[in-house]
Design a protein around this motif. Sequence first.
Motif, PDB file in Angstrom:
ATOM      1  N   LYS A 360      36.640  48.929  44.403  1.00 17.55           N
ATOM      2  CA  LYS A 360      37.110  50.246  44.848  1.00 17.55           C
ATOM      3  C   LYS A 360      36.910  51.314  43.782  1.00 17.55           C
ATOM      4  O   LYS A 360      36.747  52.500  44.104  1.00 17.55           O
ATOM      5  N   LEU A 361      36.944  50.916  42.525  1.00 19.15           N
ATOM      6  CA  LEU A 361      36.729  51.869  41.438  1.00 19.15           C
ATOM      7  C   LEU A 361      35.249  52.105  41.164  1.00 19.15           C
ATOM      8  O   LEU A 361      34.886  52.943  40.342  1.00 19.15           O
ATOM      9  N   GLY A 362      34.389  51.339  41.848  1.00 14.70           N
ATOM     10  CA  GLY A 362      32.947  51.507  41.680  1.00 14.70           C
ATOM     11  C   GLY A 362      32.336  50.703  40.551  1.00 14.70           C
ATOM     12  O   GLY A 362      31.179  50.921  40.193  1.00 14.70           O
ATOM     13  N   PHE A 363      33.100  49.758  39.987  1.00 15.83           N
ATOM     14  CA  PHE A 363      32.593  48.927  38.892  1.00 15.83           C
ATOM     15  C   PHE A 363      32.258  47.533  39.430  1.00 15.83           C
ATOM     16  O   PHE A 363      32.958  46.553  39.167  1.00 15.83           O
ATOM     17  N   ILE A 364      31.172  47.457  40.183  1.00 14.91           N
ATOM     18  CA  ILE A 364      30.788  46.200  40.840  1.00 14.91           C
ATOM     19  C   ILE A 364      30.430  45.129  39.820  1.00 14.91           C
ATOM     20  O   ILE A 364      30.635  43.942  40.050  1.00 14.91           O
ATOM     21  N   ASN A 381      37.679  33.326  51.483  1.00 16.70           N
ATOM     22  CA  ASN A 381      38.172  34.706  51.404  1.00 16.70           C
ATOM     23  C   ASN A 381      37.801  35.364  50.068  1.00 16.70           C
ATOM     24  O   ASN A 381      37.613  36.575  49.993  1.00 16.70           O
ATOM     25  N   THR A 382      37.690  34.564  48.996  1.00 12.25           N
ATOM     26  CA  THR A 382      37.277  35.106  47.694  1.00 12.25           C
ATOM     27  C   THR A 382      35.836  35.602  47.756  1.00 12.25           C
ATOM     28  O   THR A 382      35.508  36.681  47.263  1.00 12.25           O
ATOM     29  N   TRP A 383      34.970  34.814  48.374  1.00  8.37           N
ATOM     30  CA  TRP A 383      33.578  35.234  48.566  1.00  8.37           C
ATOM     31  C   TRP A 383      33.531  36.487  49.425  1.00  8.37           C
ATOM     32  O   TRP A 383      32.734  37.396  49.170  1.00  8.37           O
ATOM     33  N   ALA A 384      34.385  36.510  50.443  1.00  8.70           N
ATOM     34  CA  ALA A 384      34.399  37.651  51.364  1.00  8.70           C
ATOM     35  C   ALA A 384      34.736  38.946  50.633  1.00  8.70           C
ATOM     36  O   ALA A 384      34.167  40.001  50.927  1.00  8.70           O
ATOM     37  N   VAL A 385      35.661  38.861  49.659  1.00 11.10           N
ATOM     38  CA  VAL A 385      36.046  40.059  48.898  1.00 11.10           C
ATOM     39  C   VAL A 385      34.848  40.611  48.134  1.00 11.10           C
ATOM     40  O   VAL A 385      34.580  41.822  48.159  1.00 11.10           O
ATOM     41  N   LEU A 386      34.089  39.727  47.458  1.00 14.74           N
ATOM     42  CA  LEU A 386      32.939  40.194  46.676  1.00 14.74           C
ATOM     43  C   LEU A 386      31.803  40.665  47.582  1.00 14.74           C
ATOM     44  O   LEU A 386      31.161  41.693  47.311  1.00 14.74           O
ATOM     45  N   ILE A 387      31.561  39.934  48.661  1.00  6.45           N
ATOM     46  CA  ILE A 387      30.521  40.350  49.610  1.00  6.45           C
ATOM     47  C   ILE A 387      30.865  41.721  50.181  1.00  6.45           C
ATOM     48  O   ILE A 387      30.008  42.604  50.300  1.00  6.45           O
ATOM     49  N   SER A 389      32.644  43.929  48.696  1.00  5.59           N
ATOM     50  CA  SER A 389      32.464  44.888  47.599  1.00  5.59           C
ATOM     51  C   SER A 389      31.021  45.357  47.525  1.00  5.59           C
ATOM     52  O   SER A 389      30.742  46.552  47.398  1.00  5.59           O
ATOM     53  N   PHE A 390      30.079  44.403  47.591  1.00  5.87           N
ATOM     54  CA  PHE A 390      28.666  44.767  47.569  1.00  5.87           C
ATOM     55  C   PHE A 390      28.295  45.598  48.796  1.00  5.87           C
ATOM     56  O   PHE A 390      27.517  46.547  48.709  1.00  5.87           O
ATOM     57  N   ALA A 391      28.874  45.235  49.945  1.00  8.10           N
ATOM     58  CA  ALA A 391      28.581  45.963  51.184  1.00  8.10           C
ATOM     59  C   ALA A 391      29.045  47.410  51.083  1.00  8.10           C
ATOM     60  O   ALA A 391      28.334  48.343  51.463  1.00  8.10           O
ATOM     61  N   GLN A 392      30.264  47.607  50.556  1.00 10.11           N
ATOM     62  CA  GLN A 392      30.810  48.959  50.439  1.00 10.11           C
ATOM     63  C   GLN A 392      30.010  49.813  49.466  1.00 10.11           C
ATOM     64  O   GLN A 392      29.951  51.029  49.611  1.00 10.11           O
ATOM     65  N   SER A 393      29.423  49.182  48.461  1.00 14.90           N
ATOM     66  CA  SER A 393      28.620  49.926  47.489  1.00 14.90           C
ATOM     67  C   SER A 393      27.152  50.010  47.914  1.00 14.90           C
ATOM     68  O   SER A 393      26.296  50.413  47.124  1.00 14.90           O
ATOM     69  N   GLN A 394      26.884  49.622  49.171  1.00 16.93           N
ATOM     70  CA  GLN A 394      25.532  49.670  49.741  1.00 16.93           C
ATOM     71  C   GLN A 394      24.530  48.780  48.997  1.00 16.93           C
ATOM     72  O   GLN A 394      23.328  49.030  49.025  1.00 16.93           O
ATOM     73  N   SER A 395      25.032  47.741  48.307  1.00 12.42           N
ATOM     74  CA  SER A 395      24.147  46.767  47.651  1.00 12.42           C
ATOM     75  C   SER A 395      23.863  45.641  48.641  1.00 12.42           C
ATOM     76  O   SER A 395      24.337  44.512  48.489  1.00 12.42           O
ATOM     77  N   SER A 396      23.102  45.992  49.663  1.00 13.21           N
ATOM     78  CA  SER A 396      22.864  45.037  50.751  1.00 13.21           C
ATOM     79  C   SER A 396      22.164  43.776  50.268  1.00 13.21           C
ATOM     80  O   SER A 396      22.481  42.670  50.719  1.00 13.21           O
ATOM     81  N   ILE A 421      28.893  41.552  56.245  1.00  9.03           N
ATOM     82  CA  ILE A 421      27.447  41.319  56.233  1.00  9.03           C
ATOM     83  C   ILE A 421      26.761  42.118  57.332  1.00  9.03           C
ATOM     84  O   ILE A 421      25.717  42.752  57.112  1.00  9.03           O
ATOM     85  N   PHE A 422      27.325  42.117  58.527  1.00 10.68           N
ATOM     86  CA  PHE A 422      26.726  42.887  59.618  1.00 10.68           C
ATOM     87  C   PHE A 422      26.665  44.373  59.269  1.00 10.68           C
ATOM     88  O   PHE A 422      25.798  45.104  59.740  1.00 10.68           O
ATOM     89  N   GLY A 423      27.601  44.813  58.425  1.00 14.06           N
ATOM     90  CA  GLY A 423      27.635  46.222  58.036  1.00 14.06           C
ATOM     91  C   GLY A 423      26.464  46.641  57.159  1.00 14.06           C
ATOM     92  O   GLY A 423      26.155  47.826  57.070  1.00 14.06           O
ATOM     93  N   VAL A 424      25.800  45.672  56.475  1.00 16.66           N
ATOM     94  CA  VAL A 424      24.701  46.027  55.560  1.00 16.66           C
ATOM     95  C   VAL A 424      23.338  45.563  56.057  1.00 16.66           C
ATOM     96  O   VAL A 424      22.317  45.884  55.447  1.00 16.66           O
TER      97      VAL A 424
END
Length: 828
Positions: A360-364, A381-387, A389-396, A421-424
């Motif tokens: 959320k702070l932008g420090f992926i 769920n831990t993997w989901a959080v990081l995935i 994170s990448f999705a929100q930062s457009q790191s598809s 994943i579908f989001g990116v």
Amino acid sequence: MMKKTLPFFDPFLFFTDRTKPRPFTIANTKILHAQFLKMALLQSDFFVANSLLDWYCKSGSIYNAAKLFDGITQRSVVSWNTMISGYNENSLFDDSWRMFRRMHSLGLGPDETTYGRVLSACNALQAILCGKQVYSLAVKNGFFSNGYVRARMIDLFEKNSCFEEALKVFYDISCENVICWNAIISGAVRNGKNWVALDVFCQMGHGLLVPNSFTFSSVLTACAALEELDTGKGIQGCIIKHGSGDVFVSTAIVDFYAKCGEMSEAVKEFSQIPTRNVVSWTAIISGFMKKGDSVNALKFFKEMINMKEEINNYTLTSVISACAKPGMIGEAVQIHSWILKSGFYFNSVIQAALISLYSKLGFIVLSEMVFNEMEDISHSNTWAVLISSFAQSQSSHRAIELLQMMLQKGLQPDRFCASSIFGVIESINMGRQMHCYVHKTGLVCYPSVGSSLFTMYSKCGSLEESFKVFQKIHVRDNISWTSMIAGFVEYGCANEAIQLFKEMLSEEAKPDQMSLVVALSAFSSLRSLSRGKEIHGYAFRAGLGKETLIGGSLINLYSKCSALGLAQRVFDILPLKDEISGSSLISGYVQNGAIALLNKLGIGIQLHALIIRLGFNSEVSVGSSLITMYSKCGSIEDCQKAFFEINQPDLIGWTTMISSYAEHGRGAEALKVYELMRKEGIKPDSVTLSGILSACSYNGLVEEGYFYFNSMLKEYGIEPGNRHYACMVDILGRAGRLRDAEKFINNMPIEPDALVWETLLAACKTHGNIELGKLAAKRVMELEPSHDGAYVSLSNICADLGHWKGVLEIRNLMEGTGLRKEPGWSLV
């Protein structure tokens, strides 16, 4: 020499003396067992036998307890209850159930304790059918009014998602046992039936029952969930009246005020708690976090550390969330350091919260660092959080790469992971593969996954597949409906969007703000004022009429429908006016007659200066608007300056600059910018190519025009429209190649519209071709009978060639159709 006599050992006094500590260990229990065997008490004294049995159960030696139980010749109901309870305490619920069945088969009569404990076992086993059988037996044997048994049955139902069944048990017969009332109230709260909990509490108040601290804690939790401030204050008054305040109730009061956003009251109550626990501290910290007051949340956390209070995972996740605000990376790192020092770091819940925080702070990079340091990465769920994170930062690319790693490790993505994943996903082929996966694993049944799936198809250009997925979703929530309606709006299918909105209402779904916003977008596209007013009325009745988001959409609708008075009224009553609502109103005035502001370079320069001061000149949307403004004011040099101030021009920015050059007869520059755009890897759209063809037209670039026209379908898969064909006719017409232009029109694969023929007519006027002009004018009149321009253009051709008889004939024909030439007018 005299023998030393041992003191007399009284088993009854030993087991009933509560002043001495109870060392429930296997060794101590075996010593007692040996003593009682020596004293020959186990077969003669039921109390001693059952007490020893209880000690074995509490020491965890259930095997020895079972051996002792089998050796007791005359077992009482207490013996059976002790064993059933022992199995429960040691989580051997199947054995507890088997013990009860064995007791029942021997014809022994259970008591209320038996029924209550075996119902607890059924609850743990989620064996609702077995529980119903036990309860039926209890009712048959006269325990139907027993509060303890009924409370256990209520507990069984409500904890296994059968709350309606729990209510039936509760209302079967009036009960004067507070345990029973507490069971239904707490069950209602756990099942999200908070209004039911408050209603039952009110019924309880009408009788003679006195609520206890458990009752008050439960109803305060219901008030907190509903944010019922006045009701909660009334309950607090009851607590003071009954004197039922303890640390649990006091903590519930703090939590209630915190969740209602009344932090001053929450702090006041918190300060009055004599002995605070970790729950009360966490409640106050979470309250500040919810209010967005990170400073006070961290202040209380620091105080908690200084006072050496117990800290748990819930406290830390609240504090971590409080740091997830722009500019708080320093505080985030400090909290991270404290977590490392205090030994909480390798807790998977804490690490997942840190991953989310840095995301959320932008420090992926820091998010990924925490993930790589995790010892236990077996939780999806831990993997989901990081995935996510990448999705929100457009790191598809990284998000998809992480998904592949997850699958290689044999872990199944959860619904949150699949949705991210579908989001990116940008490739429809990959989207289809992922679709197969979620269908195979059953994840597609979740509304969130279904919504993200059809949104993916829509984003990838397949609206048809998107709608097919939507139709297969059995349980559609507001997000599903809104996403699909938005998809239709985005693709220009406003009528389909409105039809879907009607279906949403017919299925008794309750539209929220976003649903109404996308519906208003559809009505705006159709310029449907009456239907838009209906939505306005609905929003007003639902209490959403003054919401800023809906207000902006209403202003946009009314502006597009030329109802500026209504747009202004909506704007005036908005309690919070944001940039969107203000911009929509200004845009409405501009679109509906504020022509005096156009071509006013002085005002434009002032606006440009303000934009630079605010730092918006590098934004592509603002820069594109400045280019358009300077172009209309005739200053192409200022267009260039505004364009070069944009950090990363997008397709719209490039297209605006190309069109500006074209409009000012700077064809070479327009083509140069077009080639630069292509080198940047940006593909043109139909609007860009219209600008390029216009540039060729203004500069007499016939061969170049043919080249770019042919490249539309060949290179970019863009089907030329009437606008593009009109540009090509204009190119040929300006070059004097009128017969080639006529031939070009006749060979068009689509039916030429009035614009194409008007373009040819204008070329005929320029070059004085009256015969071809008559043909073009005739086609325009056929397509648009009320269009006076064709008559006027043909009349002017005749006048330029001195054919005054033709001019008179055309004017008479025009008057015969009832058309009148609109008089010219000027701003000067």
